[in-house]
Design a protein around this motif. Sequence first.
Motif, PDB file in Angstrom:
ATOM      1  N   ALA A 108       0.653  -1.275  -0.033  1.00 48.06           N
ATOM      2  CA  ALA A 108       0.117   0.146   0.028  1.00 48.06           C
ATOM      3  C   ALA A 108       0.967   1.104  -0.093  1.00 48.06           C
ATOM      4  CB  ALA A 108      -0.999  -0.145   1.123  1.00 48.06           C
ATOM      5  N   TYR A 109       1.836   1.315   0.919  1.00 53.27           N
ATOM      6  CA  TYR A 109       2.801   2.479   0.916  1.00 53.27           C
ATOM      7  C   TYR A 109       4.252   1.860   1.152  1.00 53.27           C
ATOM      8  CZ  TYR A 109      -1.079   5.595   0.999  1.00 53.27           C
ATOM      9  OH  TYR A 109      -2.296   6.136   0.459  1.00 53.27           O
ATOM     10  N   PHE A 110       5.222   2.649   0.637  1.00 56.05           N
ATOM     11  CA  PHE A 110       6.665   2.188   0.630  1.00 56.05           C
ATOM     12  C   PHE A 110       7.449   3.486   0.333  1.00 56.05           C
ATOM     13  CE2 PHE A 110      10.190   1.369  -2.066  1.00 56.05           C
ATOM     14  CZ  PHE A 110      10.885   0.839  -1.436  1.00 56.05           C
ATOM     15  N   GLY A 111       8.574   3.772   1.095  1.00 60.38           N
ATOM     16  CA  GLY A 111       9.306   4.823   0.942  1.00 60.38           C
ATOM     17  C   GLY A 111      10.305   5.209   1.942  1.00 60.38           C
ATOM     18  N   LEU A 112      11.262   5.981   1.585  1.00 62.96           N
ATOM     19  CA  LEU A 112      12.386   6.526   2.446  1.00 62.96           C
ATOM     20  C   LEU A 112      11.966   7.886   2.853  1.00 62.96           C
ATOM     21  CD1 LEU A 112      15.379   4.991   0.662  1.00 62.96           C
ATOM     22  CD2 LEU A 112      14.317   3.771   2.269  1.00 62.96           C
ATOM     23  N   LEU A 113      12.570   8.053   4.040  1.00 58.14           N
ATOM     24  CA  LEU A 113      12.504   9.624   4.836  1.00 58.14           C
ATOM     25  C   LEU A 113      13.632  10.221   3.960  1.00 58.14           C
ATOM     26  CD1 LEU A 113      11.568   7.739   7.079  1.00 58.14           C
ATOM     27  CD2 LEU A 113      12.041   9.861   8.466  1.00 58.14           C
ATOM     28  N   PRO A 114      13.378  11.626   3.838  1.00 62.97           N
ATOM     29  CA  PRO A 114      14.247  12.361   2.755  1.00 62.97           C
ATOM     30  C   PRO A 114      15.768  12.216   3.050  1.00 62.97           C
ATOM     31  CG  PRO A 114      12.479  13.844   3.365  1.00 62.97           C
ATOM     32  CD  PRO A 114      12.353  12.457   4.209  1.00 62.97           C
ATOM     33  N   ASP A 115      16.267  12.104   4.358  1.00 62.77           N
ATOM     34  CA  ASP A 115      17.837  11.893   4.742  1.00 62.77           C
ATOM     35  C   ASP A 115      18.383  10.810   4.240  1.00 62.77           C
ATOM     36  OD1 ASP A 115      17.514  14.555   5.669  1.00 62.77           O
ATOM     37  OD2 ASP A 115      17.460  13.771   7.878  1.00 62.77           O
ATOM     38  N   PHE A 116      17.556   9.571   3.902  1.00 59.79           N
ATOM     39  CA  PHE A 116      18.039   8.590   3.705  1.00 59.79           C
ATOM     40  C   PHE A 116      17.861   7.915   2.310  1.00 59.79           C
ATOM     41  CE2 PHE A 116      17.207   8.547   8.190  1.00 59.79           C
ATOM     42  CZ  PHE A 116      18.270   7.862   8.614  1.00 59.79           C
TER      43      PHE A 116
END
Length: 193
Positions: A108-116
Amino acid sequence: MNAVAVPELAVTVTQLEMTSKPLRTPPPPPLARHLLMRAEPATVSFYRYLYDTVGANWLWTDRREWDDERLADRLSDERTDVYVLYVDGVPAGFGELFQEGADTTDLAYFGLLPDFIGRRLGPFLLWSLIDLAWSRPIRRMTVDTCTLDHPKALAHYQRAGFVPYAQRQVRKPDPRLTGRLPRDTAPHIPLAV
């Protein structure tokens, strides 16, 4: 009194599927100390932190529109699993798996925090989530991506073994013009006109 129309973004949504567990060598784990952990269940405030921080740059708004009760129901649903990737003790990304039916799991959702972003954590996290989904007796795994997501998202999913099966055009009010997101969010995506 007439409502003022909010300019809309034209978005292409691509739906992808995987009908068998991919046979491949997984990407190497991060060089940093890392831990992929299931939130059991994720709290509303922590989930909102992850969703809002990961999704702001890609104009994610669907879960921002849910009230706390609706989100809490989803997070406590036995069909929902939220996994968080920690790097050196800090949340670096997350994925949400939802068991749509007896034989289908949706990413449903997948992602990285901006710093990573840009640290080769995306492939590791995605392939780990794929392995977790296929640890169940499923026949199909799905994921949607769109032209607002990271420019490499579609290719990234395809390299992992997903195959596009449908595509549609949608229009959505620009959340930076509705006030749902700050106007300076996602500067790489032009404001709708």
